[in-house]
Design an enzyme around this catalytic site. Structure first.
Site, PDB file in Angstrom:
ATOM      1  N   ARG A  23       0.853  -1.191   0.000  1.00  0.00           N
ATOM      2  CA  ARG A  23       0.000   0.000   0.000  1.00  0.00           C
ATOM      3  C   ARG A  23       0.889   1.242   0.000  1.00  0.00           C
ATOM      4  NH1 ARG A  23      -3.460  -1.187   4.498  1.00  0.00           N
ATOM      5  NH2 ARG A  23      -4.739  -2.269   2.966  1.00  0.00           N
ATOM      6  N   ASN A  87      -0.188  -0.608  13.294  1.00  0.00           N
ATOM      7  CA  ASN A  87       0.313  -1.724  12.492  1.00  0.00           C
ATOM      8  C   ASN A  87       1.506  -2.354  13.184  1.00  0.00           C
ATOM      9  OD1 ASN A  87      -1.224  -1.257   9.879  1.00  0.00           O
ATOM     10  ND2 ASN A  87      -0.226   0.719  10.137  1.00  0.00           N
ATOM     11  N   ASP A 103       4.696  -4.571   6.625  1.00  0.00           N
ATOM     12  CA  ASP A 103       3.467  -4.761   7.393  1.00  0.00           C
ATOM     13  C   ASP A 103       3.317  -6.249   7.701  1.00  0.00           C
ATOM     14  OD1 ASP A 103       0.641  -5.477   7.746  1.00  0.00           O
ATOM     15  OD2 ASP A 103       0.241  -3.371   7.350  1.00  0.00           O
ATOM     16  N   ASP A 105       0.668  -7.711   9.210  1.00  0.00           N
ATOM     17  CA  ASP A 105      -0.743  -8.073   9.312  1.00  0.00           C
ATOM     18  C   ASP A 105      -1.408  -7.773  10.643  1.00  0.00           C
ATOM     19  OD1 ASP A 105      -0.696  -9.228   6.654  1.00  0.00           O
ATOM     20  OD2 ASP A 105       0.334 -10.920   7.556  1.00  0.00           O
ATOM     21  N   ASP A 107      -2.788  -5.997  13.671  1.00  0.00           N
ATOM     22  CA  ASP A 107      -3.135  -4.599  13.879  1.00  0.00           C
ATOM     23  C   ASP A 107      -3.837  -4.457  15.223  1.00  0.00           C
ATOM     24  OD1 ASP A 107      -2.398  -3.703  11.164  1.00  0.00           O
ATOM     25  OD2 ASP A 107      -4.125  -4.883  10.533  1.00  0.00           O
ATOM     26  N   ASP A 120      -6.775  -9.261  12.902  1.00  0.00           N
ATOM     27  CA  ASP A 120      -6.104  -9.956  11.796  1.00  0.00           C
ATOM     28  C   ASP A 120      -5.133 -11.051  12.218  1.00  0.00           C
ATOM     29  OD1 ASP A 120      -7.548  -8.299  10.079  1.00  0.00           O
ATOM     30  OD2 ASP A 120      -5.974  -6.792  10.071  1.00  0.00           O
ATOM     31  N   GLU A 123      -5.091 -13.668   9.442  1.00  0.00           N
ATOM     32  CA  GLU A 123      -4.285 -13.236   8.291  1.00  0.00           C
ATOM     33  C   GLU A 123      -2.793 -13.395   8.601  1.00  0.00           C
ATOM     34  OE1 GLU A 123      -3.749  -9.225   5.519  1.00  0.00           O
ATOM     35  OE2 GLU A 123      -5.286  -9.254   7.075  1.00  0.00           O
TER      36      GLU A 123
END
Length: 176
Positions: A23, A87, A103, A105, A107, A120, A123
């Site tokens: 991102r 994050n 990152d 994942d 959070d 997450d 994830e």
């Protein structure tokens, strides 16, 4: 630090462990920049996802990055108070006019009353397996989840009551 002078606009780039760009926040104004810490601000900035989709942030945000800690913190100024999105990530590096981090994942979402939720985990487990996170990295990341939660409970750093408001007031001096 060169390139991190107050008032300068930079990008924020988030990557995944495998090196893939995740991102990009197009424009963030540096409010304070040193080799160890960057505080920035943005409002209605363009964000581009790895699949090319774009969106615009809805509210002003104060961003906190540190070169020693495995997390970064975004304080978003909303009508009902300050919401934080944290994050779990690698410490930042600054190169080519951008703050860059990986990152991981996990959070933590923090609400105006300072209650928080870890997000997450599923994830994280999937990517940990897919990208073969080493055991030592897994330990570092979970230790930093604990460290971050301690900061929240203690109202430390970006979670102190005046932090976001004071930096936002400073940000406004660059926008007038």
């Amino acid at each position: 630090m060169d390139g991190l002078e107050p008032g300068k606009n930079i990008q924020i780039q988030s990557y995944k462990h495998n090196g893939q760009l995740h991102r990009v926040w197009d424009t963030t104004t540096v409010l304070k920049g040193t080799s160890n810490r960057v505080i920035g601000a943005n409002d209605k900035t363009l964000v581009t996802e790895s699949d090319g989709r774009t969106w615009i942030t809805r509210e002003p945000a104060i961003c906190f990055f540190h070169a020693k800690y495995w997390f970064n913190v975004i304080g978003m100024l909303r009508d009902d108070g300050i919401h934080y999105y944290c994050n779990i990530s690698s410490p930042f590096v600054f190169e080519d006019g951008a703050i860059k981090y990986i990152d991981y994942d996990l959070d933590v979402k923090v609400f105006p009353d300072m209650t928080y939720t870890l997000l997450d985990e599923d994830e994280y487990e999937i990517h940990k397996e897919q990208m073969n996170y080493p055991e030592v990295l897994d330990k570092i990341l979970w230790n930093n989840v604990d460290n971050l939660m301690n900061w929240i409970r203690q109202r430390k750093g970006p979670f102190s009551p005046e932090f976001v408001d004071q930096w936002y007031e400073f940000y406004l001096t660059y926008r007038s």
